[in-house]
Design an enzyme around this catalytic site. Structure first.
Site, PDB file in Angstrom:
ATOM      1  N   ALA A 156      39.399  -2.559   6.879  1.00  0.00           N
ATOM      2  CA  ALA A 156      38.303  -3.751   6.172  1.00  0.00           C
ATOM      3  C   ALA A 156      37.162  -3.924   7.082  1.00  0.00           C
ATOM      4  CB  ALA A 156      39.843  -5.117   5.307  1.00  0.00           C
ATOM      5  N   CYS A 157      37.465  -5.335   7.789  1.00  0.00           N
ATOM      6  CA  CYS A 157      35.869  -5.296   8.506  1.00  0.00           C
ATOM      7  C   CYS A 157      36.431  -5.200   9.671  1.00  0.00           C
ATOM      8  CB  CYS A 157      35.743  -7.081   8.310  1.00  0.00           C
ATOM      9  SG  CYS A 157      35.043  -7.130   6.779  1.00  0.00           S
TER      10      CYS A 157
END
Length: 374
Positions: A156-157
């Site tokens: 993800a981020c």
């Protein structure tokens, strides 16, 4: 570790097309009008909740975002579609995500003053890959004529920093002499353009970094990686349920829960102190205080998060020079945000200056690198 690992090159690529807050809101509000009119009777009876309107001012105040780049603008603002229209490609044509990865990779190679044949490994690390296999990294490796190996990562981020961590470890272990880490964040297909609280958040971009051993460096701007640090703690507050099991579950494959969704207030409340504590502990490992850090290249999710994290660390608001904000132009670009900030705001530092690259996001996941300009 026998030799110093460095970041020797960085590349930032973005699509030509962009969408302003005003354009996005005009489309969203037109959709709201259409939805509320179509469901007028059910809304009046209380069976359906009316959709709320939005405004450009609300978006900027809530996030600091003013615009975002998008890989394919067509379709995204069409109230009969509300998603980008991306044409499928045959299996023997370079995929969309590999294409933007190659663009960023070439910029990073130029920045590092090296050629594709100098690279031993390719890591594609991002929030989403457009298919399960073959790996996008191997496709990029083939497109650039790179020998060696490649693999994909999904964190993800925090994917960009975690990818850089893996490169650091490979270089430290002697398993590679140069590693290309790429973050092709093609996130617009996962946006719910009909949700007021999330339709404005993301933009498309691709970033890349070259990491290598110090004794082979050919570039002008080089950063010693003093160390890396990572932590994960499971949370459902940021989630996307799209996946291959959907076919067997007999559910709507593109339902709301299959797109990006989050509990924004909970994320803000929980991640900010977690990220500040993580960074502080990482710096303490090197006897460095936050006041001694020249540049903070932080994840670009929300300007209010960055402001609060810096204030916790410094005891005051950070200046734009100290903690550059790029999300006003790029929006949240998943894992690429901190790399964009680094790519656009690192050349002015001088030898000995210390900086922190840090990401934080779904998982929860936090990844950081403490670096020093050579």
């Amino acid at each position: 570790m026998s030799q110093q690992v460095v970041i020797s090159g960085v590349g930032v690529w973005h699509p030509e097309e962009s969408i302003t807050n005003e354009e996005l809101v005009a489309s969203y509000n037109a959709y709201v009008d259409s939805f509320n009119e179509k469901n007028k009777q059910d809304i009046e009876s209380g069976d359906v909740a009316p959709m709320p309107y939005s405004s450009a001012e609300f978006i900027e105040k809530a996030s600091g975002i003013k615009s975002r780049y998008i890989y394919q603008k067509e379709g995204a603002l069409d109230i009969e579609r509300m998603k980008p229209k991306i044409s499928p490609r045959s299996d023997d044509v370079l995929s969309h995500q590999a294409e933007i990865a190659v663009e960023a990779a070439r910029l990073a190679l130029d920045s590092a003053n090296v050629n594709a044949e100098d690279i031993d490994a390719v890591i594609v690390s991002c929030a989403y890959t457009q298919r399960a296999y073959p790996a996008i990294a191997i496709e990029v490796q083939e497109a650039l004529n790179i020998e060696g190996f490649g693999f994909d990562m999904l964190v993800a981020c925090s994917a960009a920093t975690f990818g850089m961590h893996r490169a650091y470890e490979m270089l430290s272990a002697g398993n590679a002499s140069r590693v290309l880490v790429i973050n092709p964040e093609l996130v617009s297909p996962q946006i719910n353009y009909t949700d007021r609280d999330s339709h404005f958040i993301f933009g498309d971009v691709a970033t890349a970094t070259v990491m290598e051993l110090a004794d082979t460096v050919k570039s002008e701007h080089v950063y010693d990686v003093l160390s890396t640090k990572a932590v994960t703690k499971f949370s459902n507050n940021i989630r996307s349920n799209f996946g291959y099991l959907t076919r067997a579950e007999d559910v709507e494959p593109y339902g709301v829960d299959k797109l990006f969704h989050q509990a924004g207030r909970k994320v803000f409340k929980e991640v900010c102190p977690m990220a500040a504590s993580h960074i502080e502990a990482h710096l303490e490992k090197h006897n460095i205080t936050p006041a001694q850090v020249k540049r903070w290249w932080l994840h670009q999710a929300n300007i209010n998060m960055n402001t609060l994290i810096c204030k916790r660390l410094l005891g005051r608001d950070a200046t734009q020079q100290e903690a550059p904000i790029v999300l006003d132009e790029y929006a949240n670009t998943a894992s690429a945000g901190s790399v964009i900030a680094f790519g656009l705001h690192h050349q002015d530092l001088v030898s000995g200056d210390v900086g922190v690259l840090c990401s934080f996001g779904a998982g929860y996941s936090i990844g950081s690198l403490v670096v020093k300009k050579r």
